[in-house]
Design a protein around this motif. Structure first.
Motif, mmCIF file in Angstrom:
data_model
loop_
_atom_site.group_PDB
_atom_site.id
_atom_site.type_symbol
_atom_site.label_atom_id
_atom_site.label_comp_id
_atom_site.label_asym_id
_atom_site.label_seq_id
_atom_site.Cartn_x
_atom_site.Cartn_y
_atom_site.Cartn_z
ATOM 1 N N ALA A 212 1.372 -1.097 -0.061
ATOM 2 C CA ALA A 212 -0.184 0.149 0.320
ATOM 3 C C ALA A 212 0.972 1.209 -0.243
ATOM 4 O O ALA A 212 0.636 2.060 -0.981
ATOM 5 N N ALA A 213 1.640 1.343 0.923
ATOM 6 C CA ALA A 213 2.984 2.350 1.053
ATOM 7 C C ALA A 213 3.146 2.818 -0.858
ATOM 8 O O ALA A 213 3.440 3.914 -0.834
ATOM 9 N N HIS A 214 4.269 1.589 -1.281
ATOM 10 C CA HIS A 214 4.209 1.617 -2.626
ATOM 11 C C HIS A 214 3.250 2.308 -3.100
ATOM 12 O O HIS A 214 3.580 3.020 -4.125
ATOM 13 N N TYR A 215 2.056 2.102 -3.270
ATOM 14 C CA TYR A 215 0.976 2.659 -4.585
ATOM 15 C C TYR A 215 0.923 3.625 -3.950
ATOM 16 O O TYR A 215 0.468 4.484 -4.538
ATOM 17 N N TYR A 216 0.161 4.321 -3.011
ATOM 18 C CA TYR A 216 0.486 4.998 -2.440
ATOM 19 C C TYR A 216 1.298 6.182 -2.822
ATOM 20 O O TYR A 216 1.346 7.644 -3.882
ATOM 21 N N HIS A 217 2.945 6.047 -3.365
ATOM 22 C CA HIS A 217 4.018 6.901 -3.288
ATOM 23 C C HIS A 217 4.350 6.684 -4.889
ATOM 24 O O HIS A 217 4.069 8.017 -5.691
ATOM 25 N N ASP A 218 3.887 5.749 -5.252
ATOM 26 C CA ASP A 218 3.730 5.849 -6.661
ATOM 27 C C ASP A 218 2.578 6.201 -7.699
ATOM 28 O O ASP A 218 3.064 6.607 -8.901
ATOM 29 N N VAL A 219 1.071 5.718 -6.898
ATOM 30 C CA VAL A 219 0.312 6.198 -7.364
ATOM 31 C C VAL A 219 -1.232 7.679 -7.413
ATOM 32 O O VAL A 219 -0.813 7.901 -7.915
ATOM 33 N N VAL A 220 -0.979 7.045 -6.025
ATOM 34 C CA VAL A 220 -1.422 8.677 -5.620
ATOM 35 C C VAL A 220 -0.898 10.009 -5.701
ATOM 36 O O VAL A 220 -2.030 10.720 -5.708
ATOM 37 N N ILE A 221 0.037 9.373 -5.371
ATOM 38 C CA ILE A 221 0.628 11.011 -5.190
ATOM 39 C C ILE A 221 1.140 11.557 -6.979
ATOM 40 O O ILE A 221 0.613 13.153 -6.816
ATOM 41 N N SER A 222 0.885 10.716 -7.490
ATOM 42 C CA SER A 222 1.011 11.032 -8.841
ATOM 43 C C SER A 222 -0.435 11.390 -9.165
ATOM 44 O O SER A 222 -0.470 12.484 -10.219
ATOM 45 N N ALA A 223 -0.967 10.820 -8.858
ATOM 46 C CA ALA A 223 -2.516 11.236 -9.114
ATOM 47 C C ALA A 223 -2.722 12.653 -9.236
ATOM 48 O O ALA A 223 -4.015 13.588 -9.197
ATOM 49 N N MET A 224 -2.504 12.631 -7.751
ATOM 50 C CA MET A 224 -2.579 14.389 -6.821
ATOM 51 C C MET A 224 -1.766 15.416 -7.959
ATOM 52 O O MET A 224 -2.808 16.405 -7.618
ATOM 53 N N ASP A 225 -0.234 15.087 -8.009
ATOM 54 C CA ASP A 225 -0.321 16.184 -8.783
ATOM 55 C C ASP A 225 -0.946 16.391 -9.868
ATOM 56 O O ASP A 225 -0.713 17.819 -10.462
ATOM 57 N N GLU A 226 -1.336 15.675 -10.454
ATOM 58 C CA GLU A 226 -2.038 15.713 -11.860
ATOM 59 C C GLU A 226 -3.331 17.216 -11.796
ATOM 60 O O GLU A 226 -3.893 17.656 -12.373
ATOM 61 N N VAL A 227 -3.880 16.158 -10.373
ATOM 62 C CA VAL A 227 -5.081 17.105 -9.792
ATOM 63 C C VAL A 227 -4.665 18.591 -9.997
ATOM 64 O O VAL A 227 -5.187 19.788 -10.334
ATOM 65 N N ARG A 228 -3.340 18.552 -8.784
ATOM 66 C CA ARG A 228 -2.699 20.127 -8.794
ATOM 67 C C ARG A 228 -2.938 21.428 -10.015
ATOM 68 O O ARG A 228 -2.676 22.153 -10.041
ATOM 69 N N ALA A 229 -2.253 20.562 -11.232
ATOM 70 C CA ALA A 229 -1.794 21.009 -12.119
ATOM 71 C C ALA A 229 -2.612 21.996 -12.809
ATOM 72 O O ALA A 229 -2.855 23.275 -13.291
ATOM 73 N N PRO A 230 -4.407 21.231 -13.082
ATOM 74 C CA PRO A 230 -5.111 22.217 -13.600
ATOM 75 C C PRO A 230 -5.859 23.442 -12.083
ATOM 76 O O PRO A 230 -5.868 24.655 -12.943
ATOM 77 N N ALA A 231 -5.068 22.631 -10.899
ATOM 78 C CA ALA A 231 -6.212 23.569 -10.291
ATOM 79 C C ALA A 231 -5.040 25.023 -9.598
ATOM 80 O O ALA A 231 -5.304 25.824 -9.844
ATOM 81 N N ASP A 232 -3.871 24.677 -9.992
ATOM 82 C CA ASP A 232 -3.071 26.075 -10.012
ATOM 83 C C ASP A 232 -3.286 26.902 -10.691
ATOM 84 O O ASP A 232 -2.859 28.455 -10.492
ATOM 85 N N LYS A 233 -3.224 26.591 -11.807
ATOM 86 C CA LYS A 233 -3.936 27.334 -13.612
ATOM 87 C C LYS A 233 -5.051 28.282 -13.079
ATOM 88 O O LYS A 233 -4.720 28.771 -13.786
#
Length: 255
Positions: A212-233
């Motif tokens: 689960a820890a590796h999944y959170y780091h590799d998948v969930v955090i990446s998905a959060m970064d993807e959400v942040r990109a349009p939100a910042d714009k």
């Protein structure tokens, strides 16, 4: 710990962080080395000569950790890899090494932790890491769904009203129409990326904290970064009276 060569650095942890584990690990490792040195020097006929030989051997054996260049530059990462030095870039990578056999042996020898206690601490650390990331991911999802998206829609409605009013008055309204298009496109992207984040969180492995820890780091955090990109714009485009959170300029200059 910073990965910067021949030194340990404690990087401004928050007040919730407990450094006792770090201190315990360092103290135990130092105790092991000092005990070895003491045993070697205790029976030496010529203490000075034995001490000099010990120092020389220690430097020779551990020279690979000494680095006097820029420890923050990528060149050190490449150099350290050539030297065979470990570089764990995430907590998910580091926590499982709590239970490396050499660590189990070290703590058992000095009566610091039993094997069961070390396994327990590793599981506790992994579980905390996973829970914190789960809370952060769901908080981001809530912010997008309940705050940012409604704010963007309200701003779009005002822009659309202005565009229509200008057209009715015989004015093109090109600027408002262009801004409306950008905000609409980014809001759609935000919605899509937020939905993908929700799907990623729903698919977190269960009953295995390490996976689960590796999944959170590799998948969930990446998905959060993807959400942040349009939100910042969107933060830079949506009118101030619509945006539901303090902007960086508010935080930096108006608090």
């Amino acid at each position: 710990f910073a990965f910067t060569g021949n030194k340990f650095e404690f990087r401004m942890p928050g007040s919730a962080e407990n450094l006792s584990d770090c201190n315990t690990i360092l103290n135990t490792a130092v105790a092991k080395e000092l005990k070895g040195y003491a045993d070697e020097l205790e029976g030496a006929e010529d203490f000075t000569s034995a001490a000099i030989a010990l120092i020389k051997r220690t430097i020779r054996d551990h020279r690979r950790v000494i680095f006097n260049g820029n420890g923050y530059d990528e060149s050190w990462v490449a150099e350290a890899e050539k030297r065979g030095l470990l570089n764990f870039k995430s907590a998910a990578d580091a926590f499982p090494h709590y239970v490396d056999q050499k660590n189990l042996d070290l703590f058992a020898k000095h009566n610091v932790y039993t094997s069961a206690e070390i396994y327990s601490r590793m599981e506790t650390q992994l579980e905390e890491y996973n829970k914190i990331l789960h809370i952060e991911a769901m908080t981001m999802s809530d912010m997008v769904r309940e705050e940012i998206t409604p704010a963007c829609i309200a701003f779009e409605n005002e822009l659309a009203g202005t565009v229509n009013a200008k057209k009715a008055a015989g004015v093109t309204g090109g600027m408002e129409a262009g801004l409306l298009g950008k905000v609409s496109e980014l809001t759609e992207e935000l919605y899509t990326k937020s939905a993908a984040l929700d799907e990623a969180v729903a698919a977190v492995p269960t009953n295995d904290n390490e996976k689960a820890a590796h999944y959170y780091h590799d998948v969930v955090i990446s998905a959060m970064d993807e959400v942040r990109a349009p939100a910042d714009k969107l933060e830079g485009l949506v009118g101030k009276k619509f945006w539901p959170f303090p902007t960086y300029s508010d935080i930096l200059f108006y608090v």
